[in-house]
Design a protein around this motif. Structure first.
Motif, PDB file in Angstrom:
ATOM      1  N   VAL A  98       0.840  -1.204   0.000  1.00  0.00           N
ATOM      2  CA  VAL A  98       0.000   0.000   0.000  1.00  0.00           C
ATOM      3  C   VAL A  98       0.875   1.253   0.000  1.00  0.00           C
ATOM      4  N   PHE A  99       1.949   1.240   0.805  1.00  0.00           N
ATOM      5  CA  PHE A  99       2.873   2.386   0.816  1.00  0.00           C
ATOM      6  C   PHE A  99       3.504   2.600  -0.549  1.00  0.00           C
ATOM      7  N   ALA A 100       3.884   1.516  -1.222  1.00  0.00           N
ATOM      8  CA  ALA A 100       4.494   1.629  -2.546  1.00  0.00           C
ATOM      9  C   ALA A 100       3.501   2.187  -3.565  1.00  0.00           C
ATOM     10  N   LYS A 101       2.235   1.782  -3.468  1.00  0.00           N
ATOM     11  CA  LYS A 101       1.205   2.302  -4.378  1.00  0.00           C
ATOM     12  C   LYS A 101       0.993   3.787  -4.163  1.00  0.00           C
ATOM     13  N   GLN A 102       0.951   4.209  -2.911  1.00  0.00           N
ATOM     14  CA  GLN A 102       0.779   5.637  -2.626  1.00  0.00           C
ATOM     15  C   GLN A 102       1.970   6.442  -3.133  1.00  0.00           C
ATOM     16  N   ARG A 103       3.161   5.893  -2.975  1.00  0.00           N
ATOM     17  CA  ARG A 103       4.354   6.591  -3.448  1.00  0.00           C
ATOM     18  C   ARG A 103       4.350   6.708  -4.976  1.00  0.00           C
ATOM     19  N   GLU A 108       1.642   6.823  -6.865  1.00  0.00           N
ATOM     20  CA  GLU A 108       0.625   7.810  -7.231  1.00  0.00           C
ATOM     21  C   GLU A 108       1.159   9.226  -7.040  1.00  0.00           C
ATOM     22  N   LEU A 109       1.926   9.452  -5.972  1.00  0.00           N
ATOM     23  CA  LEU A 109       2.518  10.773  -5.750  1.00  0.00           C
ATOM     24  C   LEU A 109       3.525  11.114  -6.833  1.00  0.00           C
ATOM     25  N   ALA A 110       4.268  10.128  -7.296  1.00  0.00           N
ATOM     26  CA  ALA A 110       5.235  10.369  -8.369  1.00  0.00           C
ATOM     27  C   ALA A 110       4.509  10.710  -9.667  1.00  0.00           C
ATOM     28  N   GLY A 111       3.346  10.087  -9.903  1.00  0.00           N
ATOM     29  CA  GLY A 111       2.577  10.389 -11.100  1.00  0.00           C
ATOM     30  C   GLY A 111       1.987  11.782 -11.067  1.00  0.00           C
ATOM     31  N   GLN A 112       1.638  12.264  -9.870  1.00  0.00           N
ATOM     32  CA  GLN A 112       1.091  13.604  -9.731  1.00  0.00           C
ATOM     33  C   GLN A 112       2.169  14.675  -9.747  1.00  0.00           C
ATOM     34  N   ALA A 113       3.424  14.286  -9.563  1.00  0.00           N
ATOM     35  CA  ALA A 113       4.518  15.246  -9.501  1.00  0.00           C
ATOM     36  C   ALA A 113       4.968  15.701 -10.883  1.00  0.00           C
ATOM     37  N   GLY A 114       4.388  15.168 -11.920  1.00  0.00           N
ATOM     38  CA  GLY A 114       4.720  15.615 -13.268  1.00  0.00           C
ATOM     39  C   GLY A 114       5.759  14.760 -13.955  1.00  0.00           C
ATOM     40  N   ILE A 115       6.018  13.573 -13.460  1.00  0.00           N
ATOM     41  CA  ILE A 115       6.945  12.680 -14.135  1.00  0.00           C
ATOM     42  C   ILE A 115       6.253  12.195 -15.402  1.00  0.00           C
TER      43      ILE A 115
END
Length: 126
Positions: free
Chosen positions: A75-80, A82-89
């Motif tokens: 779950v932590f890896a999935k959240q991380r 998703e945050l990377a996807g929202q950061a503009g990568i």
């Protein structure tokens, strides 16, 4: 949130090492035949049948905790992610990436990722 993830990783590793140790300590089912004739029963720590239920229950408890920590790390890896996807990568689309490569193979040219003018066609990171 980072301290919680670190705590779960530490607990996960400790539980994994404890599980390996418990499994190595436990006696296999094949050892019962030898113990029935008196061979090796006096050399075991818990006797031929003693403490099997305690070790089995404790191993089961550690296995359940191991699976819970594994699930929480996922779950932590999935959240991380998703945050990377929202950061503009930038996300590479598969259909767009295959089309230029197929045209280059058909025309006999090797795909190098650069145009004839020396400029790269790869997306730039911000």
């Amino acid at each position: 949130m980072d301290w919680l993830e670190t705590l779960v990783v530490v607990v996960h590793v400790v539980i994994a090492v404890a599980l390996v140790g418990l499994v190595l300590i436990q006696q296999g089912k094949g050892a019962d035949a030898g113990a029935a004739f008196g061979g090796g029963a006096s050399q075991t720590v818990f006797g031929s049948q003693g403490s099997g239920s305690f070790l089995t229950r404790f191993t089961t408890l550690l296995a359940i905790i191991f699976f819970v920590t594994s699930f929480s790390l996922a779950v932590f890896a999935k959240q991380r992610a998703e945050l990377a996807g929202q950061a503009g990568i930038p996300v590479v689309e598969e259909s767009a990436a295959k089309a230029p490569a197929d045209k280059a193979v058909e025309s006999g040219k090797a795909s190098t990722g650069e145009t004839g003018s020396g400029e790269s066609t790869l997306p730039t990171l911000e």
